[in-house]
Design a protein around this motif. Structure first.
Motif, short mmCIF file in Angstrom:
data_model
loop_
_atom_site.label_atom_id
_atom_site.label_comp_id
_atom_site.label_asym_id
_atom_site.label_seq_id
_atom_site.Cartn_x
_atom_site.Cartn_y
_atom_site.Cartn_z
N TYR A 32 0.82 -1.21 0.00
CA TYR A 32 0.00 0.00 0.00
C TYR A 32 0.85 1.27 0.00
O TYR A 32 0.56 2.21 -0.71
CB TYR A 32 -0.93 0.04 1.22
N THR A 36 -4.47 5.39 -0.58
CA THR A 36 -5.81 5.57 -0.03
C THR A 36 -6.84 5.01 -1.01
O THR A 36 -6.49 4.59 -2.12
CB THR A 36 -6.11 7.06 0.21
N GLU A 38 -8.78 6.53 -2.85
CA GLU A 38 -8.71 7.27 -4.11
C GLU A 38 -7.75 6.61 -5.10
O GLU A 38 -7.99 6.63 -6.31
CB GLU A 38 -8.27 8.71 -3.84
N THR A 124 -10.16 9.42 1.19
CA THR A 124 -8.89 9.56 1.91
C THR A 124 -8.65 8.45 2.93
O THR A 124 -7.65 8.47 3.64
CB THR A 124 -8.83 10.93 2.63
N THR A 125 -9.53 7.47 2.99
CA THR A 125 -9.35 6.34 3.90
C THR A 125 -8.14 5.52 3.46
O THR A 125 -8.05 5.13 2.30
CB THR A 125 -10.61 5.45 3.90
N PRO A 126 -7.20 5.25 4.37
CA PRO A 126 -6.04 4.42 4.02
C PRO A 126 -6.49 3.01 3.62
O PRO A 126 -7.46 2.48 4.16
CB PRO A 126 -5.22 4.38 5.30
N GLU A 129 -7.02 0.44 6.34
CA GLU A 129 -8.30 0.55 7.03
C GLU A 129 -9.42 -0.09 6.20
O GLU A 129 -10.31 -0.75 6.74
CB GLU A 129 -8.61 2.02 7.30
#
Length: 175
Positions: A32, A36, A38, A124-126, A129
Motif C-alpha cells: 500500500y 488511499t 482514491e 482519503t481512507t487508508p 483501514e
C-alpha cells in the motif's frame, strides 16, 4: 477514523487475566505504501431509486460490470441501501422476485434505527483501514463484500469499492 482496539479473549485452560487479541495486521501493508481509497480509482457510483424496476438494475449493472449498486431516495438522494447483483440473480432464479418488480422488493436496507454505527469510508481512507473493514474487524468478524465510499459528512455517495478491487490494486503494485 475508527480506532481498532484489541479485545480481551480467554485462552484455553487460562484462569487468570485474559490475553489481548492482536490488532489487525494487514497482509498487504507493504504494497500500500500510504495509498488511499482514491488510489483504487473507483468508478463513479451508480445509484438507483426504490421505485425503479429490477430489470433496470440488471441492465445498469451489466453495462458497467458492477456487482453492487446503491439505492437512494429519489427526493433527498439519501442513501437507503444497496442491491447485490449476485444475490438478485439468485432471487430471480428462485422466483422470489420478477424483473418488473420494484427495486424496493429486493434491496437491502441500511438500519438507521437502533443506534447502528457505520464506518465512514471516504476517498482519503487508508487502504489498510479498508482491508480491515473487508475483514470484518469492526463488525465482530463479519466480513464485508463491499464499501460505500462517501464524502466525510456522508452526504454524497461517490463510489463503491469491493475486496476484489483491493486485490487487483495489490496485483498491479510492485512489491
Amino acid at each position: 477514523m475508527t480506532d481498532i482496539m484489541a479485545q480481551p479473549i480467554a485462552t484455553e485452560g487460562s484462569t487468570s487475566v485474559p490475553e489481548l487479541q492482536q490488532p489487525f495486521v494487514s497482509k498487504w501493508a507493504s504494497r500500500y505504501r500510504g495509498a488511499t481509497v482514491e488510489d483504487l480509482d473507483p468508478p463513479a457510483a451508480l445509484s438507483l431509486n426504490p421505485s425503479d424496476p429490477i430489470s433496470l438494475v440488471l441492465l445498469s449493472a451489466f453495462e458497467r460490470d458492477y456487482t453492487h449498486l446503491t439505492i437512494v431516495d429519489s427526493q433527498t438522494r439519501a442513501l437507503l441501501g444497496y442491491i447485490s447483483i449476485p444475490q438478485l440473480q439468485a432471487r430471480l432464479e428462485r422466483g422470489e422476485v420478477k424483473p418488473e418488480d420494484e427495486v424496493r422488493t429486493a434491496m437491502m436496507r441500511f438500519r438507521r434505527k437502533g443506534g447502528a454505527k457505520y464506518q465512514v469510508i471516504t476517498m482519503t481512507t487508508p487502504l489498510e483501514e479498508l482491508e480491515a473493514f473487508f475483514a470484518g474487524v469492526a463488525t465482530a468478524g463479519q466480513k464485508q463484500d463491499f464499501a460505500v465510499i462517501t464524502d466525510e459528512n456522508r452526504r454524497f455517495v461517490l463510489g463503491v469499492a469491493t475486496a476484489a478491487d483491493l486485490e487487483e490494486f495489490v496485483k498491479r503494485r510492485p512489491a
